[in-house]
Enzyme design. Sequence first.
Site, PDB file in Angstrom:
ATOM      1  N   CYS A   2       0.831  -1.202   0.000  1.00  0.00           N
ATOM      2  CA  CYS A   2       0.000   0.000   0.000  1.00  0.00           C
ATOM      3  C   CYS A   2       0.865   1.251   0.000  1.00  0.00           C
ATOM      4  CB  CYS A   2      -0.869   0.048   1.243  1.00  0.00           C
ATOM      5  SG  CYS A   2      -1.827  -1.433   1.499  1.00  0.00           S
ATOM      6  N   ARG A  27       4.653   0.417  -6.881  1.00  0.00           N
ATOM      7  CA  ARG A  27       4.734  -0.505  -5.743  1.00  0.00           C
ATOM      8  C   ARG A  27       3.782  -1.688  -5.894  1.00  0.00           C
ATOM      9  NH1 ARG A  27       6.548   1.857  -0.925  1.00  0.00           N
ATOM     10  NH2 ARG A  27       5.020   0.660   0.224  1.00  0.00           N
ATOM     11  N   TRP A  75      -2.892  -2.658  -1.522  1.00  0.00           N
ATOM     12  CA  TRP A  75      -2.466  -4.015  -1.907  1.00  0.00           C
ATOM     13  C   TRP A  75      -3.155  -4.903  -0.884  1.00  0.00           C
ATOM     14  CZ3 TRP A  75       0.647  -6.631  -5.408  1.00  0.00           C
ATOM     15  CH2 TRP A  75       1.165  -7.861  -5.010  1.00  0.00           C
ATOM     16  N   ASN A 101      -1.336   2.264   6.035  1.00  0.00           N
ATOM     17  CA  ASN A 101      -0.393   1.230   5.582  1.00  0.00           C
ATOM     18  C   ASN A 101      -0.058   0.382   6.789  1.00  0.00           C
ATOM     19  OD1 ASN A 101       0.109   1.933   3.027  1.00  0.00           O
ATOM     20  ND2 ASN A 101       2.166   2.728   3.375  1.00  0.00           N
ATOM     21  N   GLY A 102       0.016  -0.915   6.614  1.00  0.00           N
ATOM     22  CA  GLY A 102       0.429  -1.752   7.744  1.00  0.00           C
ATOM     23  C   GLY A 102      -0.675  -2.726   8.118  1.00  0.00           C
ATOM     24  N   GLU A 478      16.900 -23.064 -10.030  1.00  0.00           N
ATOM     25  CA  GLU A 478      16.531 -21.655  -9.927  1.00  0.00           C
ATOM     26  C   GLU A 478      17.745 -20.746 -10.148  1.00  0.00           C
ATOM     27  OE1 GLU A 478      13.981 -20.055 -10.104  1.00  0.00           O
ATOM     28  OE2 GLU A 478      14.291 -18.120  -9.148  1.00  0.00           O
ATOM     29  N   LYS A 482      17.781 -17.945 -13.083  1.00  0.00           N
ATOM     30  CA  LYS A 482      18.000 -16.517 -12.774  1.00  0.00           C
ATOM     31  C   LYS A 482      19.057 -15.947 -13.707  1.00  0.00           C
ATOM     32  CE  LYS A 482      15.486 -15.642 -11.107  1.00  0.00           C
ATOM     33  NZ  LYS A 482      14.183 -15.787 -10.904  1.00  0.00           N
ATOM     34  N   GLU A 485      17.907 -15.849 -17.464  1.00  0.00           N
ATOM     35  CA  GLU A 485      16.828 -14.872 -17.684  1.00  0.00           C
ATOM     36  C   GLU A 485      17.360 -13.457 -17.887  1.00  0.00           C
ATOM     37  OE1 GLU A 485      12.745 -15.762 -15.247  1.00  0.00           O
ATOM     38  OE2 GLU A 485      14.494 -15.317 -14.049  1.00  0.00           O
ATOM     39  N   HIS A 501      26.585 -38.653 -17.687  1.00  0.00           N
ATOM     40  CA  HIS A 501      25.795 -39.330 -18.725  1.00  0.00           C
ATOM     41  C   HIS A 501      25.615 -38.455 -19.968  1.00  0.00           C
ATOM     42  CE1 HIS A 501      25.106 -42.696 -16.134  1.00  0.00           C
ATOM     43  NE2 HIS A 501      24.703 -41.880 -15.160  1.00  0.00           N
ATOM     44  N   LYS A 600       6.566 -10.372 -16.831  1.00  0.00           N
ATOM     45  CA  LYS A 600       6.405 -10.650 -15.405  1.00  0.00           C
ATOM     46  C   LYS A 600       5.271 -11.632 -15.176  1.00  0.00           C
ATOM     47  CE  LYS A 600       7.194 -10.077 -11.053  1.00  0.00           C
ATOM     48  NZ  LYS A 600       8.336 -10.908 -10.608  1.00  0.00           N
TER      49      LYS A 600
HETATM   50  C1  G6P Z   1       7.085 -15.672 -15.814  1.00  0.00           C
HETATM   51  C2  G6P Z   1       8.057 -14.878 -14.945  1.00  0.00           C
HETATM   52  C3  G6P Z   1       8.774 -15.803 -13.962  1.00  0.00           C
HETATM   53  C4  G6P Z   1       7.752 -16.567 -13.137  1.00  0.00           C
HETATM   54  C5  G6P Z   1       6.750 -17.316 -14.031  1.00  0.00           C
HETATM   55  C6  G6P Z   1       5.586 -17.844 -13.228  1.00  0.00           C
HETATM   56  O1  G6P Z   1       7.794 -16.508 -16.673  1.00  0.00           O
HETATM   57  O2  G6P Z   1       9.001 -14.211 -15.758  1.00  0.00           O
HETATM   58  O3  G6P Z   1       9.604 -15.046 -13.101  1.00  0.00           O
HETATM   59  O4  G6P Z   1       8.408 -17.468 -12.305  1.00  0.00           O
HETATM   60  O5  G6P Z   1       6.187 -16.425 -15.016  1.00  0.00           O
HETATM   61  O6  G6P Z   1       4.865 -16.750 -12.731  1.00  0.00           O
HETATM   62  P1  G6P Z   1       3.924 -16.808 -11.482  1.00  0.00           P
HETATM   63  O7  G6P Z   1       3.365 -15.418 -11.372  1.00  0.00           O
HETATM   64  O8  G6P Z   1       2.863 -17.833 -11.803  1.00  0.00           O
HETATM   65  O9  G6P Z   1       4.736 -17.196 -10.307  1.00  0.00           O
END
Ligand code: G6P
Length: 605
Positions: A2, A27, A75, A101-102, A478, A482, A485, A501, A600
């Site tokens: 928020c 935000r 939020w 907020n909070g 992961e 990262k 990406e 293998h 995103k």
């Molecule tokens: C997209 C984003 C990733 C995320 C994936 C799943 O590919 O770039 O960072 O992990 O979607 O998104 P979600 O919102 O379902 O976690």
Amino acid sequence: MCGITGYTGVNQAGPILLEGLKRLEYRGYDSAGIAVQGDNEIKMLKATGKVSHLVDKFEAEPDFKGVCGIGHTRWATHGIPSDTNAHPHLSADGKFAVVHNGIIENFAEIRAELQKYGIEFKSETDTEVIVQLLAYNYKGNFKKALMKTISRLNGSYAIGVISAEHPGTIFAAKLSSPLLIGVGIGENYFASDITALVSNTKDVIDMDDGEVAEITPDAVKVYDHSGNEINKEIRHINWDIASAEKSGYEHFMMKEIMEQPQALKATIEPRIRDEEIVFEELDLDMKKFNRVHITACGSAYHAGCVGRGIIESLCRIPVEAEVASELRYRDPIMDDKTLVIVISQSGETADTIAAMKECKEKGATVLAIVNVVGSSIAKLADYCLYTWAGPEIAVATTKGYTTQVALLAMFAVWAAGQLKTISHGAYASMVIDIMRLPERAQRALDLNSRVKKLAEKYYDNQSLFFIGRNMDYAAALEGSLKLKEISYLHSEAYAAGELKHGTIALIEPGRLVVALCCYEKLFEKTVSNIQQVKARGARVLAVAHEGNRSIFQEADDVLLVPQTDPLLAPVIEIIPMQLFAYYVAKENGCDIDKPKNLAKSVTVE
Ligand code: G6P
């Protein structure tokens, strides 16, 4: 999360508040609202969705006039995103409006008390108790009523309040939630975030916990918790808007990496009471299920791979993890004895939604782990546990992932407790380790400058491998994602024992292999894989637990992270990997927050 803002002066407050709310949009939020004092009454406008919807409403209301007001982007936490739950909230007598907020932890108790006096509540929010209690305490003295009200509140707040009976006056108060006062000439402001202020004034007062500000067009008075006026310094800031939105960080990704201790704390702490894990939102009988199926996309799927290991290990129930885009078309075998866990930061990923619908049709029970309150996945699931990571802006998720893993671990311990597959001692020890994750994450962040140097050393490796075994392998998935990406370098995660293998054929002199070595039971096995790649000329960067001395003889570079239970290690060991990806991408001049070809939230198939 928020955002709040307020204005009092000689100009119309509406456009100034709306401008402030637009500045707070970055935000993340799901609804917004403003309130102004005008003609001895409080006028309010609220809208679900974008601030632009609120602007449309404002433009359609020529009588929405007033030179003093408050605004909020929400939020959702308590209650779904809706016009009713959006702030500001008005007292039942219409005399006061508040933005907040909070979280007010004792809201249920105060609400029940006020309801006994016949006060009617309109929203599902914790915030509404503030304004109702204020109106109840009000006997003609605004300040006194506010001081009395906040002395009852437990939790965290940054609030702004206006009163129909006190034109031009705003009271703002703070406890464990950010609040700044903006000082102008003949007009003053407040906001939770510098971004909402910098286009109007660069002179600010930093409010401290327990303080209350009385803001009028010509003066700002600040009081301590007993109501005594105190002197506060005015600080001149020289941030521009872009840097302000990122709290001074160059990228949202770095800001979000650094926010992880706080995000973990917010996700974990409210769910631990008297050393027990409590999920009030989960009325689920685990004995009903003979298997668990986890599904998600991207990093959320990787969190699921960690979750699979934790749940199987603690609950002794078969668990599968599968990407949603595969599961949805695979006609999976499941029935009413299957628990499906779907994981999603956004709660809107198209493949995850489709997979979840498929599982529901087959009779499975669906538990969602989601960050965005009121999102499609949260609504469609039978049960939902929220990660309280706050809004994530950078495309590459960081705090979203670690909070998902933490919540999965909590779920596993909770379920194991119900299934009696965990001893009292092991339960207590897991709870302690879970509670210590925020502090350990903070210590892992202390590796920042060392990781930066390593990234400067290795950034031009065109192809990298991440290896590990068991939980380390899940974390390697992961770490590798990262890196690829945001830096666009070729990177693969491999189960260390599987290298021989085929993939080992790609190891050549100078190739960087990142070896995750926190799963100590299999440490010796991973070491033999390190030796195999080193024998072929690879350079090895190892991540191991503090206290591990032997790793220094094996790897070219070592990052030591705080020790935790092996099942929780991915939450901590991923942190230097996130930093590594960040700095490698930076060295390569990549657009870190908005990597090419990625989104995103992938709301289409
Ligand atoms: C997209 C984003 C990733 C995320 C994936 C799943 O590919 O770039 O960072 O992990 O979607 O998104 P979600 O919102 O379902 O976690």
